[in-house]
Scaffold this active site. Structure first.
Site, short mmCIF file in Angstrom:
data_model
loop_
_atom_site.label_atom_id
_atom_site.label_comp_id
_atom_site.label_asym_id
_atom_site.label_seq_id
_atom_site.Cartn_x
_atom_site.Cartn_y
_atom_site.Cartn_z
N GLY A 193 0.83 -1.20 0.00
CA GLY A 193 0.00 0.00 0.00
C GLY A 193 0.86 1.25 0.00
O GLY A 193 2.08 1.18 -0.20
N ALA A 194 0.23 2.40 0.22
CA ALA A 194 0.96 3.67 0.29
C ALA A 194 0.13 4.66 1.10
O ALA A 194 -1.08 4.49 1.25
CB ALA A 194 1.21 4.22 -1.10
N ASP A 195 0.80 5.66 1.62
CA ASP A 195 0.08 6.72 2.33
C ASP A 195 -0.36 7.81 1.35
O ASP A 195 -1.40 8.44 1.53
CB ASP A 195 0.98 7.29 3.43
N LYS A 245 5.48 6.55 1.96
CA LYS A 245 5.15 5.37 2.74
C LYS A 245 5.75 5.51 4.13
O LYS A 245 6.55 6.39 4.37
CB LYS A 245 5.69 4.12 2.04
N GLU A 261 10.47 -1.92 3.70
CA GLU A 261 9.64 -1.85 2.49
C GLU A 261 10.48 -1.41 1.30
O GLU A 261 10.36 -1.95 0.19
CB GLU A 261 8.49 -0.87 2.69
O1 LIG Z 1 4.77 1.59 7.05
C1 LIG Z 1 3.69 1.39 6.51
C2 LIG Z 1 3.47 1.32 5.07
O2 LIG Z 1 4.26 2.20 4.34
C3 LIG Z 1 2.06 1.28 4.54
O3 LIG Z 1 2.14 0.79 3.24
C4 LIG Z 1 1.36 2.58 4.46
O4 LIG Z 1 1.40 3.21 5.71
C5 LIG Z 1 -0.09 2.40 3.99
O5 LIG Z 1 -0.82 1.71 4.95
P1 LIG Z 1 -2.39 1.46 4.81
O6 LIG Z 1 -2.56 0.45 3.72
O7 LIG Z 1 -2.80 0.92 6.15
O8 LIG Z 1 -3.03 2.77 4.49
#
Ligand SMILES: O=C[C@H](O)[C@H](O)[C@H](O)COP(=O)(O)O
Length: 221
Positions: free
Chosen positions: A83-85, A95, A104
């Site tokens: 995923g990504a922020d 991220k 990652e």
């Molecule tokens: O360290 C966490 C990662 O980079 C996640 O991929 C990112 O925070 C996205 O997380 P989520 O899918 O929960 O929005």
């Protein structure tokens, strides 16, 4: 109208199409990556195993009976799914909201193709407008690095009480101008004491699958 959770499940399912049989794949961290792991479990007999980008991901993969392999014991991974922020139309990312950015970035670098999965709320025109930039630092360098980040125009906040899987700390940097992500990624990583930062500009995603009310939207550059 689909919920954010339903959109995550939508893209998690869509990412299965990129999983090649008899290969080792890289798996990211977070709520969207968790949806992917749950989907991957349905075809676990077709892959050799997975390299995890965090302890949490390793635990979830194992709970489904998916073999977790050491990156040092395998060659190039066929794909990395995470995923990504935030993500841009150029597929550059922020991220590290979950603090797993360094591992990652390592697993993404070791993969032939990076499939990013996210609900459409993560798509932005410029990085850093909605989300802060996480930076992993060696504990003794925290204050020094924070002062250097202020010089770059940011407002670093220590994620107090949080330790990364690598035993380090996270500074979440607000108010950065990320108009030149490639330069900023390099500049931050040049500060002594920084382990990594959450900008994925030098290694952007190759495919971005966005969950929307009208189905999965695929972006490639
Ligand atoms: O360290 C966490 C990662 O980079 C996640 O991929 C990112 O925070 C996205 O997380 P989520 O899918 O929960 O929005």
């Amino acid at each position: 109208m689909l919920t954010a959770e339903e959109k995550k499940q939508q893209v998690a399912k869509a990412a299965l199409e990129y999983v090649e049989p008899n290969t080792v794949i890289g798996v990211g961290t977070g709520s969207t990556a968790n949806c992917f792991i749950d989907e991957l479990a349905k075809m676990k007999s077709q892959i050799e195993g997975a390299v995890a980008s965090s302890q949490a991901t390793a635990d979830r993969l194992k709970s489904h009976g998916i073999p977790v392999l050491n990156l040092n014991g395998v060659g190039e991974l066929s794909i990395y799914v995470d995923g990504a922020d935030e993500a841009t139309h150029l597929l550059q990312l922020i991220k590290g909201g979950g603090g797993a950015l360094t591992r990652e970035k390592i697993v993404a670098a070791a993969s032939a193709k990076f499939i990013c999965i996210a609900d459409e709320s993560k798509l932005v025109n410029q990085l850093g407008q909605k989300f802060y930039l996480p930076v992993e630092v060696i504990p003794m360098a925290r204050s020094y690095v924070a002062r250097q980040l202020v010089k770059l125009g940011g407002n670093p906040m220590w994620r107090e009480g949080f330790t990364t899987d690598n035993g380090n700390m996270i500074l979440d940097v607000y108010n950065l101008n990320i108009s030149e992500p490639l330069k900023l990624e390099t500049a931050i990583n040049s500060i002594v004491g920084v382990v990594e930062n959450g900008l994925f500009a030098h290694r952007p995603a190759d495919v971005l699958l966005l969950g929307t009310d009208n189905g999965v939207k695929k972006l490639v550059v």
